[in-house]
Design a protein around this motif. Sequence first.
Motif, PDB file in Angstrom:
ATOM      1  N   GLY A   1     -50.327   9.318 -64.487  1.00 13.61           N
ATOM      2  CA  GLY A   1     -49.877   9.973 -63.782  1.00 13.61           C
ATOM      3  C   GLY A   1     -48.716  10.313 -62.867  1.00 13.61           C
ATOM      4  O   GLY A   1     -48.560  11.349 -61.857  1.00 13.61           O
ATOM      5  N   GLU A   2     -48.707   9.033 -62.157  1.00 16.52           N
ATOM      6  CA  GLU A   2     -47.574   8.436 -60.871  1.00 16.52           C
ATOM      7  C   GLU A   2     -46.658   7.922 -61.171  1.00 16.52           C
ATOM      8  O   GLU A   2     -45.862   8.049 -60.946  1.00 16.52           O
ATOM      9  N   VAL A   3     -46.612   7.388 -62.529  1.00 12.45           N
ATOM     10  CA  VAL A   3     -45.426   6.501 -62.732  1.00 12.45           C
ATOM     11  C   VAL A   3     -43.882   7.865 -63.156  1.00 12.45           C
ATOM     12  O   VAL A   3     -44.102   9.027 -62.719  1.00 12.45           O
ATOM     13  N   GLU A   4     -42.900   6.521 -62.488  1.00 10.92           N
ATOM     14  CA  GLU A   4     -41.605   7.431 -63.170  1.00 10.92           C
ATOM     15  C   GLU A   4     -40.759   7.240 -63.889  1.00 10.92           C
ATOM     16  O   GLU A   4     -40.632   6.204 -64.827  1.00 10.92           O
ATOM     17  N   LEU A   5     -39.380   7.638 -64.285  1.00 15.18           N
ATOM     18  CA  LEU A   5     -38.789   7.438 -65.654  1.00 15.18           C
ATOM     19  C   LEU A   5     -37.859   5.862 -64.753  1.00 15.18           C
ATOM     20  O   LEU A   5     -37.211   5.840 -63.647  1.00 15.18           O
ATOM     21  N   GLY A   6     -37.372   5.322 -66.262  1.00 14.32           N
ATOM     22  CA  GLY A   6     -36.454   4.231 -65.305  1.00 14.32           C
ATOM     23  C   GLY A   6     -37.095   3.486 -64.212  1.00 14.32           C
ATOM     24  O   GLY A   6     -36.512   2.648 -63.691  1.00 14.32           O
ATOM     25  N   VAL A   7     -37.974   3.315 -63.511  1.00 15.46           N
ATOM     26  CA  VAL A   7     -39.008   2.515 -62.815  1.00 15.46           C
ATOM     27  C   VAL A   7     -39.457   0.720 -63.622  1.00 15.46           C
ATOM     28  O   VAL A   7     -39.691   0.689 -64.522  1.00 15.46           O
ATOM     29  N   ASN A   8     -39.213   0.368 -63.471  1.00 16.06           N
ATOM     30  CA  ASN A   8     -39.216  -1.023 -64.031  1.00 16.06           C
ATOM     31  C   ASN A   8     -40.807  -1.444 -63.215  1.00 16.06           C
ATOM     32  O   ASN A   8     -41.319  -1.905 -62.289  1.00 16.06           O
ATOM     33  N   TYR A   9     -41.841  -1.704 -64.182  1.00 23.89           N
ATOM     34  CA  TYR A   9     -43.544  -1.714 -63.674  1.00 23.89           C
ATOM     35  C   TYR A   9     -43.819  -2.338 -64.813  1.00 23.89           C
ATOM     36  O   TYR A   9     -43.362  -3.128 -65.626  1.00 23.89           O
ATOM     37  N   VAL A  10     -44.469  -3.443 -63.712  1.00 21.15           N
ATOM     38  CA  VAL A  10     -45.172  -4.797 -64.609  1.00 21.15           C
ATOM     39  C   VAL A  10     -46.485  -4.011 -65.602  1.00 21.15           C
ATOM     40  O   VAL A  10     -47.510  -2.998 -64.641  1.00 21.15           O
ATOM     41  N   LEU A  11     -47.373  -4.376 -65.903  1.00 24.49           N
ATOM     42  CA  LEU A  11     -48.381  -3.715 -67.199  1.00 24.49           C
ATOM     43  C   LEU A  11     -49.375  -4.285 -66.488  1.00 24.49           C
ATOM     44  O   LEU A  11     -49.270  -5.745 -67.003  1.00 24.49           O
ATOM     45  N   ILE A  12     -50.193  -3.733 -66.707  1.00 28.44           N
ATOM     46  CA  ILE A  12     -51.540  -4.252 -65.951  1.00 28.44           C
ATOM     47  C   ILE A  12     -52.402  -3.750 -67.238  1.00 28.44           C
ATOM     48  O   ILE A  12     -52.557  -1.958 -67.577  1.00 28.44           O
ATOM     49  N   ILE A  13     -53.076  -3.661 -68.306  1.00 27.95           N
ATOM     50  CA  ILE A  13     -54.546  -3.602 -68.624  1.00 27.95           C
ATOM     51  C   ILE A  13     -55.930  -3.780 -68.360  1.00 27.95           C
ATOM     52  O   ILE A  13     -55.829  -4.303 -68.220  1.00 27.95           O
ATOM     53  N   SER A  14     -56.782  -2.908 -69.330  1.00 32.87           N
ATOM     54  CA  SER A  14     -58.247  -3.001 -69.005  1.00 32.87           C
ATOM     55  C   SER A  14     -58.284  -2.381 -70.164  1.00 32.87           C
ATOM     56  O   SER A  14     -58.417  -1.094 -70.979  1.00 32.87           O
ATOM     57  N   THR A  15     -59.569  -3.373 -71.014  1.00 32.92           N
ATOM     58  CA  THR A  15     -59.958  -3.119 -72.543  1.00 32.92           C
ATOM     59  C   THR A  15     -60.658  -2.966 -73.145  1.00 32.92           C
ATOM     60  O   THR A  15     -61.597  -3.852 -72.589  1.00 32.92           O
ATOM     61  N   ASN A  16     -61.193  -2.778 -74.411  1.00 33.55           N
ATOM     62  CA  ASN A  16     -62.605  -2.435 -74.962  1.00 33.55           C
ATOM     63  C   ASN A  16     -63.320  -4.186 -75.375  1.00 33.55           C
ATOM     64  O   ASN A  16     -63.260  -4.464 -76.466  1.00 33.55           O
TER      65      ASN A  16
END
Length: 495
Positions: A318-333
């Motif tokens: 809910g906090e991300v913006e368009l066009g910004v380069n983000y590192v993807l962090i995941i937590s998974t099953n």
Amino acid sequence: MSIKSIAAKIFAKKIYKKTQLWANNPIETQKKVLQKLIKDAKQTQFGIDHHFDQIKNEKDFAKQVPVRDYEALKTYVDKVVKGEKNVLWKGKPLYFAKTSGTTSGAKYIPLTKESMPYHIEAARNAILHYIHETGKADFVDGKMIFLQGSPILEEKNGVKLGRLSGIVAHFVPKYLQKNRIPSWETNCIEDWETKVNAIVEETFNENMAVISGIPSWVQMYFEKLYQKGRKPVGEIFKNFNLFIYGGVNYEPYRAKFENLIGRKVDSIELFPASEGFFAYQDSQKEKGMLLLLNSGIFYEFIKSDEFYTDNPKRYTIGEVELGVNYVLIISTNAGLWGYNIGDTVQFTSLKPYRIIVSGRIKHYISAFGEHVIGFEVEQALSESMVNTNVKVNEFTVAPQINPKEGLPYHEWFIEFENEPENLEDFAQQLDYEMRIRNIYYDDLIKGSVLRRLVVTKVVKNGFQDYMKSIGKLGGQNKIPRLSNDRNIVDLLKSK
């Protein structure tokens, strides 16, 4: 229209409606995913060590669980590999996806009974979304191929292991078994060149409708088909109209592919990895891939330019913006927690949440503070090829910090299929495209810190020979688009 294609359209409509339920309620969907992950892993060793019983929301989670890469999580993974239960996730994993590591050798990524179905469903749903949007379903009656690794699995302490694509081969639905090529025997061939030659022989006279794989390796398959048939792939396979790909950006290859095929075909982009299936292209009209928010994965995002600072902020969906380069962090099953997979993404849409893969956080050039990323070089090359006859087989970029004379520069190593009429003019156009995409690079050129980029031609099959020399020809292996050193290009130059 066949019964099979009619059934596919009905099923596609059902899956589309199901997808809309969570896609239109993204924040609540992700909260529920996190809550279930915490609940299911509360009694694991990792859950106890990180006080999962005290986690109530995303902020609590960020406080209790630090961001880690494989190396930092390795002490836990090693226990899982040794056969211990309830370490990262409840019980033991079904499989280990074996991937190539950088500093730790082989990496063993767990796949659990909870995570495995999402790998299969995501690939299926990508095709169903295509059917629902376009109304095209006749291809389900034709043959399909996915260029993948060997399905032969080893075993380690009671858990089977292999390449992800080889593991997935064991889960092909029964209704696709008759349509699927190549044969089991061909798929088990380890040597990539031998395997591709066998696939060419096996598919040449078949009604191929769907072809899937990493573009660089599908290109090798298409070239061998062309050599055998002496005509475009689209004439050999008259009903081939859908290309499914992932792993790298298709745009630098598109012109070459259309030349090999002899016409345009529709395409679907996927974003799969051993760690999870994260997104797929849900529309032929919209840019980007739909981020899968209801697939047992909780996502966090760190801005790339803040990633190496102390305690960078972790953003939720809910906090991300368009066009910004983000590192993807995941937590998974599958038991990966606060896990940095190394990929960077940018959002192209927030309703629904769609992304493009912009590069790798470790694959960049910033020898002088320019921080050039993969997405920028791919865009620059694609744009430079527009309205020209230039076609590229493969490329990579590295800095030249200590030239024999003159200012430092970025050196582009390109294997051309069709060379530009004037290489200097092409390099100048490429440099212009880079400067309008990266202001730091532009400033360094203006300030006479760097000189204009240099294009170095790589001999035909030079990249394939390089990958073969390091034991990574074929399968899911890819050439890094960018390096901040010259380890790769120095080997290329020696070929």
